[in-house]
Design a protein around this motif. Structure first.
Motif, PDB file in Angstrom:
ATOM      1  N   GLY A 298       2.513   0.472  10.323  1.00  0.00           N
ATOM      2  CA  GLY A 298       2.534  -0.948   9.975  1.00  0.00           C
ATOM      3  C   GLY A 298       2.291  -1.247   8.522  1.00  0.00           C
ATOM      4  O   GLY A 298       2.087  -2.412   8.144  1.00  0.00           O
ATOM      5  N   ILE A 299       2.317  -0.222   7.659  1.00  0.00           N
ATOM      6  CA  ILE A 299       2.059  -0.426   6.239  1.00  0.00           C
ATOM      7  C   ILE A 299       3.363  -0.666   5.491  1.00  0.00           C
ATOM      8  O   ILE A 299       4.294   0.143   5.560  1.00  0.00           O
ATOM      9  CB  ILE A 299       1.335   0.792   5.631  1.00  0.00           C
ATOM     10  CG1 ILE A 299      -0.025   0.982   6.310  1.00  0.00           C
ATOM     11  CG2 ILE A 299       1.161   0.616   4.130  1.00  0.00           C
ATOM     12  CD1 ILE A 299      -0.963  -0.187   6.179  1.00  0.00           C
ATOM     13  N   ASN A 300       3.434  -1.779   4.797  1.00  0.00           N
ATOM     14  CA  ASN A 300       4.532  -2.091   3.890  1.00  0.00           C
ATOM     15  C   ASN A 300       3.956  -2.004   2.476  1.00  0.00           C
ATOM     16  O   ASN A 300       3.320  -2.945   1.996  1.00  0.00           O
ATOM     17  CB  ASN A 300       5.083  -3.487   4.182  1.00  0.00           C
ATOM     18  CG  ASN A 300       6.265  -3.843   3.304  1.00  0.00           C
ATOM     19  OD1 ASN A 300       6.896  -2.959   2.714  1.00  0.00           O
ATOM     20  ND2 ASN A 300       6.558  -5.115   3.190  1.00  0.00           N
ATOM     21  N   PHE A 301       4.153  -0.884   1.820  1.00  0.00           N
ATOM     22  CA  PHE A 301       3.437  -0.581   0.587  1.00  0.00           C
ATOM     23  C   PHE A 301       3.661  -1.621  -0.509  1.00  0.00           C
ATOM     24  O   PHE A 301       4.793  -2.042  -0.772  1.00  0.00           O
ATOM     25  CB  PHE A 301       3.832   0.800   0.070  1.00  0.00           C
ATOM     26  CG  PHE A 301       3.248   1.929   0.862  1.00  0.00           C
ATOM     27  CD1 PHE A 301       1.923   2.283   0.717  1.00  0.00           C
ATOM     28  CD2 PHE A 301       4.030   2.630   1.774  1.00  0.00           C
ATOM     29  CE1 PHE A 301       1.374   3.328   1.460  1.00  0.00           C
ATOM     30  CE2 PHE A 301       3.497   3.672   2.521  1.00  0.00           C
ATOM     31  CZ  PHE A 301       2.162   4.024   2.358  1.00  0.00           C
ATOM     32  N   ILE A 302       2.556  -2.021  -1.141  1.00  0.00           N
ATOM     33  CA  ILE A 302       2.611  -2.933  -2.279  1.00  0.00           C
ATOM     34  C   ILE A 302       3.261  -2.211  -3.453  1.00  0.00           C
ATOM     35  O   ILE A 302       2.888  -1.078  -3.772  1.00  0.00           O
ATOM     36  CB  ILE A 302       1.185  -3.391  -2.649  1.00  0.00           C
ATOM     37  CG1 ILE A 302       0.586  -4.217  -1.504  1.00  0.00           C
ATOM     38  CG2 ILE A 302       1.175  -4.174  -3.959  1.00  0.00           C
ATOM     39  CD1 ILE A 302      -0.894  -4.501  -1.654  1.00  0.00           C
ATOM     40  N   PRO A 303       4.235  -2.828  -4.127  1.00  0.00           N
ATOM     41  CA  PRO A 303       4.892  -2.162  -5.256  1.00  0.00           C
ATOM     42  C   PRO A 303       3.897  -1.811  -6.364  1.00  0.00           C
ATOM     43  O   PRO A 303       2.900  -2.514  -6.570  1.00  0.00           O
ATOM     44  CB  PRO A 303       5.903  -3.215  -5.744  1.00  0.00           C
ATOM     45  CG  PRO A 303       6.139  -4.095  -4.568  1.00  0.00           C
ATOM     46  CD  PRO A 303       4.833  -4.140  -3.824  1.00  0.00           C
ATOM     47  N   LEU A 304       4.183  -0.745  -7.082  1.00  0.00           N
ATOM     48  CA  LEU A 304       3.297  -0.287  -8.145  1.00  0.00           C
ATOM     49  C   LEU A 304       3.074  -1.375  -9.194  1.00  0.00           C
ATOM     50  O   LEU A 304       1.953  -1.565  -9.682  1.00  0.00           O
ATOM     51  CB  LEU A 304       3.880   0.968  -8.805  1.00  0.00           C
ATOM     52  CG  LEU A 304       3.094   1.547  -9.987  1.00  0.00           C
ATOM     53  CD1 LEU A 304       1.671   1.900  -9.584  1.00  0.00           C
ATOM     54  CD2 LEU A 304       3.821   2.772 -10.547  1.00  0.00           C
ATOM     55  N   GLU A 305       4.145  -2.096  -9.550  1.00  0.00           N
ATOM     56  CA  GLU A 305       4.015  -3.145 -10.563  1.00  0.00           C
ATOM     57  C   GLU A 305       3.003  -4.200 -10.137  1.00  0.00           C
ATOM     58  O   GLU A 305       2.188  -4.672 -10.937  1.00  0.00           O
ATOM     59  CB  GLU A 305       5.375  -3.800 -10.825  1.00  0.00           C
ATOM     60  CG  GLU A 305       6.394  -2.915 -11.524  1.00  0.00           C
ATOM     61  CD  GLU A 305       7.060  -1.898 -10.605  1.00  0.00           C
ATOM     62  OE1 GLU A 305       7.840  -1.070 -11.101  1.00  0.00           O
ATOM     63  OE2 GLU A 305       6.779  -1.914  -9.367  1.00  0.00           O
ATOM     64  N   VAL A 306       3.038  -4.569  -8.869  1.00  0.00           N
ATOM     65  CA  VAL A 306       2.106  -5.575  -8.354  1.00  0.00           C
ATOM     66  C   VAL A 306       0.691  -5.009  -8.302  1.00  0.00           C
ATOM     67  O   VAL A 306      -0.279  -5.680  -8.668  1.00  0.00           O
ATOM     68  CB  VAL A 306       2.546  -6.058  -6.961  1.00  0.00           C
ATOM     69  CG1 VAL A 306       1.523  -7.020  -6.367  1.00  0.00           C
ATOM     70  CG2 VAL A 306       3.917  -6.712  -7.035  1.00  0.00           C
TER      71      VAL A 306
END
Length: 337
Positions: A298-306
């Motif tokens: 269920g993990i939708n990874f937060i983008p590195l930039e964010v």
């Protein structure tokens, strides 16, 4: 999950603080352990969390003291074991890293074995127990949950932290299998993101050192980045999802250090970071880390930039954009005194 009681060991830590925060937001009652209840830097930020007055109960526990966790896990349905030393440089690896990691893990599991109400134990392991081995790395390689670090390799390279996480995980799986414990291990990479605690942790300090002194984040130049909020959420999903099992790698993006520096330069040019002049930059990362099992959880990874923006240019407590600069200024002041 209102009314459910869980335990978080090492509750004052970077990842653990976020686990406690999310648990309280979901209605759990949390029994957390810390090393020193009288240290405001370890407990004040936890007691300030919403819901803490009613549903957070802190107590002291010692990783290497057998039975130290008996009372705190009693009555719990789930246990999150996050407590483990994190040092990259040690003078006595056995005492400073290996014993607390391995013995501490077994002590917690022994306490859990005594409590019939505990349905699952979730252990915070690390990519350090996955990647330190003789496997070749190239852009076509995808590391996944079948990878394990090799203790012999770790000893040869004097990678004592990796050895501690590898031996602790191995001991945990052996104990769980022999004693019928439902165990899940999570393996975050280089964790970044907003701080809840008032002091810099090791990974955040790496960014600060780069900004202050122009140093690269760490030797090696390749990082397996993941946002702390994704890591904390993965822990809770690993408890709540009845089908969760085994190991889960938590890496949002594999990137070179110069990519993180480029992001910081773009979003905060006033920092005047030294430009990265590396020629012939690789077009692709040296390897990949599988996201499949984490995404299935269920993990939708937060983008590195964010993650970098939120981690170092804002702070959840009050949303202060100058938080990082405040920490840097205090660090300089301490150095000068």
């Amino acid at each position: 999950m209102v009314g459910k009681v869980v335990c978080v060991t090492g509750a004052s830590g970077y990842i653990a603080s976020w686990i406690v925060k999310l648990l309280l937001e979901r209605g759990y009652t949390v029994k957390g352990t810390v090393r020193n209840l009288n240290d405001p830097s370890k407990v004040a930020h936890l007691r300030a969390l919403e819901g803490a007055d009613e549903r957070l109960h802190l107590s002291e526990a010692n990783l290497v003291e057998e039975g130290s966790f008996d009372s705190v896990v009693d009555g719990c349905e789930g246990v999150f074991h996050t407590a483990s030393p994190v040092f990259l440089s040690v003078s006595n690896p056995q005492i400073e890293l290996l014993d607390p990691a391995v013995k501490g893990t077994i002590n917690v599991l022994r306490s859990c074995k005594k409590v019939s109400s505990i349905k699952r134990v979730v252990i915070t392991s690390s990519m350090a127990s996955v990647m330190f081995n003789y496997n070749p790395l190239n852009p076509d390689v995808v590391a996944d949950e079948t990878w394990f670090s090799d203790p012999v390799f770790c000893e040869e390279k004097k990678e004592w932290y990796a050895l501690s996480k590898t031996l602790a995980e191995k001991a945990a799986w052996k104990f769980a299998e022999e004693n019928g414990l439902d165990l899940v291990t999570l393996h975050p990479g280089y964790v970044i993101g907003p701080l809840l605690q008032p002091t810099l942790n090791l990974t955040s300090e790496g960014i600060v050192n780069f900004i202050k002194e122009g140093k690269q984040l760490l030797a090696g130049g390749v990082y397996r980045y993941v946002d702390v909020r994704d890591v904390a959420l993965a822990h809770i999903l690993a408890l709540e999802n009845s089908s969760a099992n085994g190991r889960y790698l938590l890496v949002g993006r594999v990137a070179y250090s110069f990519e993180a520096a480029d992001i910081l330069n773009r979003i905060f040019p006033s920092l005047n970071l030294p430009p990265n002049t590396r020629e012939n930059r690789p077009a692709s990362p040296p390897f990949q880390v599988s996201k499949a099992r984490a995404e299935n959880l269920g993990i939708n990874f937060i983008p590195l930039e964010v993650a970098i923006w939120v981690a170092y240019l804002t702070q959840l407590r009050g949303g202060r954009p100058d938080r990082l600069l405040d920490l840097m200024a205090r660090s300089r002041s301490r150095s000068a005194s």
